[in-house]
Design a protein around this motif. Sequence first.
Motif, PDB file in Angstrom:
ATOM      1  N   GLU B 230     -38.112 -11.381  36.699  1.00 25.87           N
ATOM      2  CA  GLU B 230     -37.224 -10.468  37.427  1.00 25.87           C
ATOM      3  C   GLU B 230     -36.056 -11.211  38.085  1.00 25.87           C
ATOM      4  OE1 GLU B 230     -35.997  -7.014  37.901  1.00 25.87           O
ATOM      5  OE2 GLU B 230     -38.125  -6.950  37.373  1.00 25.87           O
ATOM      6  N   GLU B 231     -36.352 -12.378  38.652  1.00 23.70           N
ATOM      7  CA  GLU B 231     -35.310 -13.105  39.405  1.00 23.70           C
ATOM      8  C   GLU B 231     -34.185 -13.589  38.488  1.00 23.70           C
ATOM      9  OE1 GLU B 231     -38.198 -14.227  38.530  1.00 23.70           O
ATOM     10  OE2 GLU B 231     -38.003 -16.296  37.826  1.00 23.70           O
ATOM     11  N   ALA B 232     -34.458 -13.658  37.186  1.00 16.85           N
ATOM     12  CA  ALA B 232     -33.432 -14.153  36.253  1.00 16.85           C
ATOM     13  C   ALA B 232     -32.463 -13.054  35.824  1.00 16.85           C
ATOM     14  CB  ALA B 232     -34.097 -14.749  35.013  1.00 16.85           C
ATOM     15  N   TYR B 233     -32.787 -11.794  36.133  1.00 21.44           N
ATOM     16  CA  TYR B 233     -32.007 -10.686  35.566  1.00 21.44           C
ATOM     17  C   TYR B 233     -30.921 -10.181  36.500  1.00 21.44           C
ATOM     18  CZ  TYR B 233     -36.313 -10.669  32.807  1.00 21.44           C
ATOM     19  OH  TYR B 233     -37.388 -11.036  32.052  1.00 21.44           O
ATOM     20  N   ARG B 234     -30.906 -10.694  37.723  1.00 20.68           N
ATOM     21  CA  ARG B 234     -29.908 -10.200  38.671  1.00 20.68           C
ATOM     22  C   ARG B 234     -28.528 -10.664  38.262  1.00 20.68           C
ATOM     23  NH1 ARG B 234     -33.706 -12.183  42.616  1.00 20.68           N
ATOM     24  NH2 ARG B 234     -35.345 -10.619  42.490  1.00 20.68           N
ATOM     25  N   VAL B 235     -27.594  -9.733  38.236  1.00 21.77           N
ATOM     26  CA  VAL B 235     -26.229 -10.089  37.862  1.00 21.77           C
ATOM     27  C   VAL B 235     -25.500 -10.511  39.131  1.00 21.77           C
ATOM     28  CG1 VAL B 235     -24.105  -9.276  36.825  1.00 21.77           C
ATOM     29  CG2 VAL B 235     -26.300  -8.501  35.940  1.00 21.77           C
ATOM     30  N   ARG B 236     -25.054 -11.762  39.140  1.00 21.85           N
ATOM     31  CA  ARG B 236     -24.384 -12.290  40.346  1.00 21.85           C
ATOM     32  C   ARG B 236     -22.874 -12.158  40.210  1.00 21.85           C
ATOM     33  NH1 ARG B 236     -28.240 -15.445  38.548  1.00 21.85           N
ATOM     34  NH2 ARG B 236     -30.174 -15.337  39.726  1.00 21.85           N
TER      35      ARG B 236
END
Lengths: 236, 236
Positions: B230-236
């Motif tokens: 999940e933590e890899a999918y956040r669009v920054r």
Amino acid sequence: MRLALAHLGKRESLEALLKALSPLARAAREEGAGLLLLPELVLGKMPSPPLPEALSALAQETGILLVAGHLGEGPRNRLQVFPEGPVYDKVHLYLPLGEEGDRGLLHGKGPVAFPWRGRSFGLALCYDLDFPELFRAYALKGVQAFLVGAAWPGAYAGLLEVLARARAAENQAYLFLASRADTGSPTLFIAPDGRVLGRREEEGLLLAEPDWGFLEAYREKYPLLRHRREEAYRVR
Amino acid sequence: MRLALAHLGKRESLEALLKALSPLARAAREEGAGLLLLPELVLGKMPSPPLPEALSALAQETGILLVAGHLGEGPRNRLQVFPEGPVYDKVHLYLPLGEEGDRGLLHGKGPVAFPWRGRSFGLALCYDLDFPELFRAYALKGVQAFLVGAAWPGAYAGLLEVLARARAAENQAYLFLASRADTGSPTLFIAPDGRVLGRREEEGLLLAEPDWGFLEAYREKYPLLRHRREEAYRVR
């Protein structure tokens, strides 16, 4: 813009790899390709500390970018752009019950995009294809193409092709997939509407020429990314 | 557990629909199916206020659940379980440039799961298949199968099949897809590993029997949903 994909089997030593790769890199350059994509873990899980320097040297010598899967420090399952460029560490480790897979490796932290010639390319490896979240994150960051290295078991090649085509189509992006020849899975060039534009199943090069005008017209006619409904996806 | 999928063309009136549907519902029941899935918008975008009552009556009369796509109030593009059950309103409206599609309709707010015989089924319609987020949200809620009604243009039937197979495989769930016969797209029964187990391209029934033991063993061997990051999918 022209890219080349190397359908290449795993090699047992860096020397054997360079022997196979040098002529491919030169041939790709002669065909007008500016980038050559290689599969996942080109030496398997054998550590080879001198590999990055050797691939950088080959890239500089031949004047073509090399994007290659190899075992990076950690160890990590890595896709790296040579002679110099970003490093993507595989986010989703393949850990099926009772198989070695990526066991013992460290996972990467997230997506890594590679800007090249005015376009943005998202890097990914093999089992990542099972996770649409990663590819969507790339698309929302403005990526228009995916560079994927794979060593997907040939017994499930049909599934690999379905997933690769879906990732391209649902994000309206080109997808370049280089498969390890020893696995029996194909190397593929896929259009933003999911069509397979090129395929190679024997060692050697597949040339691929994305049509960015097609991509832009397709995204304009079907503005899929604007039809997402973020509020509907929260799991309550 | 046995389900039936109706490969059925759009009808121009409720009367014509019931005339075509009654024998299919009876035949499905005789074949041992407990549920009959119909395509999207069985009367097209024609409003038919008496349709829900008529389908409820038919479901009760024949002793089989009907899951049917029709134009609900709003108007909304709806998939509804009869004689009584949840109502799913299409979340992703199909709005391509220069085509009517779902223009003028209201969109649904989110996923709607239907519990039946100890299993959980996620409801979806057609263009929703372009959005892996919706199907992932279902899987994370514990859904093990998808019921999808469609009226997907036959010119892109290849893409429909790729997306349907990907949604099943990436969520390790069965997918039941009933297509409108007038579109030229197939009705499909798809396994949790993406294999096409059944297909129908002429008006009539496709019977489908999910093997829950296979699904559970497959999810245990390949615990894909536990490999999400999940933590890899956040669009920054």
